[in-house]
Design an enzyme around this catalytic site. Structure first.
Site, PDB file in Angstrom:
ATOM      1  N   HIS A  30      -1.958  -2.466  -9.665  1.00  0.00           N
ATOM      2  CA  HIS A  30      -3.006  -1.915  -8.807  1.00  0.00           C
ATOM      3  C   HIS A  30      -4.180  -2.879  -8.765  1.00  0.00           C
ATOM      4  O   HIS A  30      -4.471  -3.514  -9.774  1.00  0.00           O
ATOM      5  CB  HIS A  30      -3.479  -0.552  -9.342  1.00  0.00           C
ATOM      6  N   ASP A  36       2.669   5.746  -6.672  1.00  0.00           N
ATOM      7  CA  ASP A  36       3.906   5.705  -5.888  1.00  0.00           C
ATOM      8  C   ASP A  36       5.153   5.749  -6.770  1.00  0.00           C
ATOM      9  O   ASP A  36       6.224   6.130  -6.302  1.00  0.00           O
ATOM     10  CB  ASP A  36       3.940   4.442  -5.021  1.00  0.00           C
ATOM     11  N   HIS A  46       0.883  -1.188   0.000  1.00  0.00           N
ATOM     12  CA  HIS A  46       0.000   0.000   0.000  1.00  0.00           C
ATOM     13  C   HIS A  46       0.915   1.230   0.000  1.00  0.00           C
ATOM     14  O   HIS A  46       1.746   1.384  -0.899  1.00  0.00           O
ATOM     15  CB  HIS A  46      -0.926  -0.111   1.220  1.00  0.00           C
TER      16      HIS A  46
END
Ligand code: COA
Length: 376
Positions: A261, A312, A222
């Site tokens: 994802h 990210d 995460h």
């Protein structure tokens, strides 16, 4: 055992309704309260987006001024909390520091059982204002530097830079940081947000929910991925080696951080905006190698596995180029996601039903307890 269709990882399961945000993977789009996130990032600051997430609409000038004034006034933390932060093990991860600091803040608030929505919103504002102060205090302490108190004359992002580095950087850097906060602010029922909703559903308090959210966010699958991306880029070091490195990593079946994802399978809606601002950081700092490496890694991952970067991936090198230590990247995510978590905590509390799913037992059949002396 009766056959049940277990959705491992709650994959594809719709668990509740929400009015806060909508992820539309089929058209590669994310909206907060109806507004596309890329438009918010280009046209608003983080304070305006926070107001939107908490109140359902963008603020007018007066509303924004009032909101910002209230946030600025709540930034200072108590002397006890400061000394708690400075007393932490210097080697502990900053996510452990912020998790502990939020818990301590909850213990300082003797009325935290008040469960009225207005009370929760006030506490959310307090958390929004104080979390950057706590993170910056830990940042300075870990570097052996004195803590810098918040400056109420500065905006949210500018103040954070000042508390960390003693000065406010160029406006392009502040804007890139602000954009990252907007993009990180909210993403429907992700793992940490769902954690905060589960905790809230037991009628527990907002601090407990946020502490749980921080714990969930810390994991590398995460929020922790933004740190792992930069560790990976530093391991590769040379952009010319990026493609070969990726081919080898895929052959070795390594998990590549910053890619993939659960919901987006054709690309993350937030990536083009964050990549643009990461590139601006490369232009401002002259550190071109990370974005060159970005392109090499992405090219091979898409060609070989058709797996795309998530937020990210550009956020990691952007924060690095702004001068943050790598293990502070996920705490920065916390100071943004507190907005989404709080919106969900309030929404859950306003229409609550205890979250309590079922499991399919596949352990031992029923058996008889033998007295201790008869067990082999
Ligand atoms: N690196 C290598 N392979 C990956 C991958 C990655 N980052 N992400 C997905 N895959 C592969 C899986 O190994 C799997 O391959 P297989 O079918 O051969 O077993 C396939 O893609 C499907 O992945 P799956 O595990 O079902 O996807 P998921 O929805 O459970 O995973 C994540 C989503 C985010 C957990 C996963 O993509 C991941 O671990 N990414 C890296 C961590 C990260 O960046 N997290 C931040 C998310 S915003």
């Amino acid at each position: 055992m009766t056959e049940v269709n277990v959705k491992k990882g709650l994959d594809g399961v719709v668990v509740d309704e929400t009015t806060i945000s909508k992820v539309m993977p089929e058209i590669n789009s994310l909206v907060y309260r109806g507004y596309p996130v890329q438009d918010l990032a280009e046209n608003c600051n983080f304070e305006e987006v926070t107001y939107l997430l908490w109140n359902g609409d963008l603020p007018n000038k007066t509303q924004l001024e009032e909101f910002s004034k209230a946030e600025r006034g709540l930034r200072p933390i108590s002397a006890n909390l400061k000394s708690m932060i400075t007393s932490l093990n210097k080697k502990c991860h900053p996510m452990d520091s912020i998790r502990t600091a939020v818990s301590y803040l909850g213990a300082e608030d003797s009325n935290h059982w008040d469960n009225e929505p207005g009370e929760k919103k006030q506490r959310a504002l307090n958390l929004l204002a104080k979390i950057p102060t706590m993170i910056a205090a830990d940042f300075r302490t870990k570097k052996g530097q004195d803590i810098i108190d918040p400056d109420p004359s500065l905006g949210f992002s500018e103040n954070f830079f000042k508390m960390c580095f003693g000065e406010v950087p160029a406006p392009e850097v502040v804007k890139a940081f602000d954009v990252s906060l907007i993009l990180y602010a909210e993403h429907s029922f992700n793992a940490s947000t769902f954690t905060t909703r589960v905790i809230t559903s037991t009628m527990s308090d907002i601090y407990s929910a946020v502490v749980g959210g921080i714990g969930a966010l810390k994991g590398p699958l995460h929020g922790g991925a933004n740190e792992q991306v930069m560790h990976m880029m530093k391991e590769i070091d040379n952009p010319a080696k990026a493609e070969e490195w990726m081919l080898t990593a895929l052959k070795e079946k390594r998990k590549i951080m910053g890619f993939g994802h659960r919901v987006y399978k054709k690309g993350d809606s937030r990536v083009p905006t964050m990549k643009k601002y990461a590139q601006k950081m490369a232009d401002v700092t002259g550190q071109s190698k990370w974005m060159q490496m970005y392109d090499g890694l992405e090219k091979i991952m898409v060609a070989e596995k058709n797996i795309h970067p998530n937020l990210d991936f550009p956020a990691g090198p952007a924060y690095y180029m702004m001068g943050f230590e790598i293990d502070f990247f996920t705490p920065v995510f916390v100071m943004s996601r507190i907005t989404g978590w709080s919106a969900h905590i309030i929404e859950q509390a306003e229409n609550n039903r205890l979250i309590r799913p079922l499991s399919a037992y596949n352990g031992q059949g029923e058996r008889t307890v033998k007295p201790l002396a008869e067990r082999g």
